[in-house]
Design a protein around this motif. Structure first.
Motif, PDB file in Angstrom:
ATOM      1  N   ILE A  57       0.830  -1.203   0.000  1.00  0.00           N
ATOM      2  CA  ILE A  57       0.000   0.000   0.000  1.00  0.00           C
ATOM      3  C   ILE A  57       0.864   1.253   0.000  1.00  0.00           C
ATOM      4  O   ILE A  57       0.608   2.225  -0.728  1.00  0.00           O
ATOM      5  CB  ILE A  57      -0.944  -0.001   1.210  1.00  0.00           C
ATOM      6  CG1 ILE A  57      -1.890  -1.207   1.139  1.00  0.00           C
ATOM      7  CG2 ILE A  57      -1.727   1.300   1.279  1.00  0.00           C
ATOM      8  CD1 ILE A  57      -2.797  -1.203  -0.064  1.00  0.00           C
ATOM      9  N   THR A  58       1.919   1.248   0.819  1.00  0.00           N
ATOM     10  CA  THR A  58       2.789   2.423   0.917  1.00  0.00           C
ATOM     11  C   THR A  58       3.511   2.678  -0.398  1.00  0.00           C
ATOM     12  O   THR A  58       3.608   3.832  -0.854  1.00  0.00           O
ATOM     13  CB  THR A  58       3.803   2.238   2.043  1.00  0.00           C
ATOM     14  OG1 THR A  58       3.121   1.871   3.249  1.00  0.00           O
ATOM     15  CG2 THR A  58       4.586   3.508   2.297  1.00  0.00           C
ATOM     16  N   VAL A  59       4.027   1.639  -1.027  1.00  0.00           N
ATOM     17  CA  VAL A  59       4.756   1.808  -2.288  1.00  0.00           C
ATOM     18  C   VAL A  59       3.806   2.224  -3.414  1.00  0.00           C
ATOM     19  O   VAL A  59       4.168   3.052  -4.265  1.00  0.00           O
ATOM     20  CB  VAL A  59       5.502   0.504  -2.640  1.00  0.00           C
ATOM     21  CG1 VAL A  59       6.081   0.568  -4.039  1.00  0.00           C
ATOM     22  CG2 VAL A  59       6.623   0.257  -1.637  1.00  0.00           C
ATOM     23  N   LEU A  60       2.591   1.684  -3.417  1.00  0.00           N
ATOM     24  CA  LEU A  60       1.622   2.097  -4.438  1.00  0.00           C
ATOM     25  C   LEU A  60       1.260   3.573  -4.285  1.00  0.00           C
ATOM     26  O   LEU A  60       1.169   4.308  -5.276  1.00  0.00           O
ATOM     27  CB  LEU A  60       0.361   1.232  -4.345  1.00  0.00           C
ATOM     28  CG  LEU A  60       0.444  -0.170  -4.948  1.00  0.00           C
ATOM     29  CD1 LEU A  60      -0.841  -0.940  -4.691  1.00  0.00           C
ATOM     30  CD2 LEU A  60       0.726  -0.100  -6.445  1.00  0.00           C
ATOM     31  N   LEU A  61       1.052   4.017  -3.054  1.00  0.00           N
ATOM     32  CA  LEU A  61       0.756   5.428  -2.828  1.00  0.00           C
ATOM     33  C   LEU A  61       1.932   6.303  -3.266  1.00  0.00           C
ATOM     34  O   LEU A  61       1.745   7.353  -3.898  1.00  0.00           O
ATOM     35  CB  LEU A  61       0.437   5.662  -1.353  1.00  0.00           C
ATOM     36  CG  LEU A  61       0.218   7.127  -0.935  1.00  0.00           C
ATOM     37  CD1 LEU A  61      -0.957   7.728  -1.685  1.00  0.00           C
ATOM     38  CD2 LEU A  61       0.024   7.227   0.572  1.00  0.00           C
ATOM     39  N   THR A  62       3.131   5.854  -2.952  1.00  0.00           N
ATOM     40  CA  THR A  62       4.328   6.605  -3.332  1.00  0.00           C
ATOM     41  C   THR A  62       4.460   6.732  -4.848  1.00  0.00           C
ATOM     42  O   THR A  62       4.697   7.823  -5.383  1.00  0.00           O
ATOM     43  CB  THR A  62       5.568   5.926  -2.752  1.00  0.00           C
ATOM     44  OG1 THR A  62       5.499   5.948  -1.320  1.00  0.00           O
ATOM     45  CG2 THR A  62       6.842   6.617  -3.203  1.00  0.00           C
ATOM     46  N   SER A  63       4.293   5.621  -5.545  1.00  0.00           N
ATOM     47  CA  SER A  63       4.416   5.662  -7.004  1.00  0.00           C
ATOM     48  C   SER A  63       3.280   6.472  -7.637  1.00  0.00           C
ATOM     49  O   SER A  63       3.483   7.145  -8.660  1.00  0.00           O
ATOM     50  CB  SER A  63       4.437   4.243  -7.572  1.00  0.00           C
ATOM     51  OG  SER A  63       3.295   3.505  -7.158  1.00  0.00           O
ATOM     52  N   PHE A  64       2.093   6.445  -7.018  1.00  0.00           N
ATOM     53  CA  PHE A  64       0.983   7.247  -7.546  1.00  0.00           C
ATOM     54  C   PHE A  64       1.264   8.740  -7.392  1.00  0.00           C
ATOM     55  O   PHE A  64       0.950   9.547  -8.285  1.00  0.00           O
ATOM     56  CB  PHE A  64      -0.316   6.875  -6.831  1.00  0.00           C
ATOM     57  CG  PHE A  64      -1.528   7.616  -7.336  1.00  0.00           C
ATOM     58  CD1 PHE A  64      -2.002   7.392  -8.618  1.00  0.00           C
ATOM     59  CD2 PHE A  64      -2.176   8.537  -6.537  1.00  0.00           C
ATOM     60  CE1 PHE A  64      -3.114   8.084  -9.100  1.00  0.00           C
ATOM     61  CE2 PHE A  64      -3.280   9.228  -6.998  1.00  0.00           C
ATOM     62  CZ  PHE A  64      -3.755   9.004  -8.281  1.00  0.00           C
ATOM     63  N   LEU A  65       1.862   9.136  -6.275  1.00  0.00           N
ATOM     64  CA  LEU A  65       2.258  10.535  -6.101  1.00  0.00           C
ATOM     65  C   LEU A  65       3.272  10.959  -7.160  1.00  0.00           C
ATOM     66  O   LEU A  65       3.225  12.087  -7.676  1.00  0.00           O
ATOM     67  CB  LEU A  65       2.841  10.738  -4.700  1.00  0.00           C
ATOM     68  CG  LEU A  65       1.864  10.688  -3.529  1.00  0.00           C
ATOM     69  CD1 LEU A  65       2.622  10.741  -2.204  1.00  0.00           C
ATOM     70  CD2 LEU A  65       0.859  11.830  -3.612  1.00  0.00           C
TER      71      LEU A  65
END
Length: 383
Positions: A119-127
């Motif tokens: 979840i954290t990496v997906l949010l990071t890449s989406f940003l």
């Protein structure tokens, strides 16, 4: 081996033993928890999976591109001034958005603890997708374009806490103890390597304006420079989208079985451990030893071309200087981490040697810019 370089107190855990739940609790499903009343078996040595290298590769590439995007503008600051009307303050602020993005770092670390890596990496890449996308919006108003670029750099900076800080969490979750330092170094250093490649990509793709490189006037026009900068922006946006798609397709939060007892142990309460660390003098000293050199070097490298322009260093030469300085640090850092994996108890000595080398190098570079006694291989002495 090497225990003479650290005291008994320095080798003690920062949070102390016995403060968390029993090892393995975090990895149990609800069905397994029902069998907890049975006599506990001895902890297994753990199991590692080949897919750990794919997870490390995806995370490292994400850090690489985040560093590349962050350092887009510093190496081409002369060209950006002409194309978009940036001032020296704008260039400095574009670099500063990276450190500013670290302000909510504790929120990202809380998310990492509560929701895991995926979840954290997906949010990071989406940003990062949003940030690089904003920079590519075609508008004719230069003021609006500058604001979109600033907003994009801020969103990319918000990805920094994860790509810079989550490497130890990833290595503990996926790698055995004898690979952990190497995995952490690879995941951490790739972000710096991305910043290093920006020193090459920008100056080699984007031409410098008149007065900083001997290029033809037709090639130095504002429209031509702007087109080349937009080519770089679109390319970075495409790479970020590709990485986001790959992460969305496959980035598991953890392996089916933990690689070690440490990975199987449930983490302490976020609030409790946070308060204990802030009251621990040894932790604060370690944090300062990491934060101060990182902050100084990041700020210096981001505006390197701005620093070297007054001493008559061209945009391309400044890019090569920045590239080799960061690449050298990445290579030595990964090599030292692999060395530390094999020889325990020598980490303090290794850090002292690295800090000593960095101090000597910084002193030499400062003397280069201040007087004519020494000079860089790519420059002439200033008289």
């Amino acid at each position: 081996m090497g225990s003479g370089w650290s005291s008994e107190e320095e080798r003690q855990p920062l949070l102390g033993p016995g403060l968390g739940p029993a090892p393995g609790a975090a990895w149990r499903s609800r069905g397994e928890a029902a069998a907890a009343a049975l006599p506990a078996a001895a902890p297994s040595p753990g199991r590692v999976y080949g897919r750990r290298w794919l997870v490390l590769l995806l995370f490292s590439l994400l850090g690489f591109v985040q560093g590349l995007v962050w350092n887009t503008w510093g190496p081409i600051q002369n060209s950006a001034r002409q194309a978009y009307g940036f001032s020296s303050w704008d260039i400095a602020l574009l670099v500063l958005w990276g450190p500013i993005g670290f302000m909510p770092c504790f929120a990202f670390m809380w998310l990492l603890d509560k929701r895991g890596l995926r979840i954290t990496v997906l949010l990071t890449s989406f940003l990062m997708v949003l940030g690089t996308g904003l920079r590519c919006i075609p508008v004719s108003d230069l003021m609006l374009k500058r604001r979109l670029i600033h907003a994009g750099q801020l969103l990319n900076g918000l990805a920094g806490p994860t790509v810079m800080n989550a490497a130890p969490f990833l290595s503990t979750t996926w790698f055995s103890a004898d690979e952990r330092a190497t995995a952490t170094a690879i995941a951490s250093m790739l972000s710096y390597l991305g910043g290093a490649c920006a020193f090459l990509v920008g100056p080699l793709v984007v031409p410098a304006p008149n007065g900083t490189a001997p290029l033809l006037a037709s090639e130095n026009s504002r429209a031509h420079i702007k087109d080349r900068i937009e080519t770089v922006l679109y390319a970075e946006f495409g790479v970020v989208c590709l990485l986001f798609s790959a992460t969305l397709a496959y980035f598991p939060p953890r392996p089916p079985l933990p690689p070690s007892v440490a990975a199987a142990s449930q983490r302490l309460s976020y609030r409790r451990s946070f308060c204990r660390l802030l009251s621990n003098l040894r932790f604060l000293m370690i944090a300062l030893a990491y934060a101060i050199p990182l902050g100084v070097f990041a700020g210096w490298s981001g505006v390197l071309d701005l620093i070297l322009t007054p001493v008559h260093v061209s945009q391309v030469d400044a890019g090569w200087i920045g590239f080799w300085s960061i690449v050298g640090g990445c290579v030595v850092g990964i090599a030292m981490a692999r060395f530390a994996d094999f020889i325990r108890g020598m980490l303090k000595l290794i850090l002292l040697l690295l800090f000593s080398g960095a101090t000597l190098s910084s002193t030499w570079f400062t003397l280069t810019c201040l007087n004519s006694i020494t000079h860089l291989p790519l420059t002439t002495a200033i008289t």
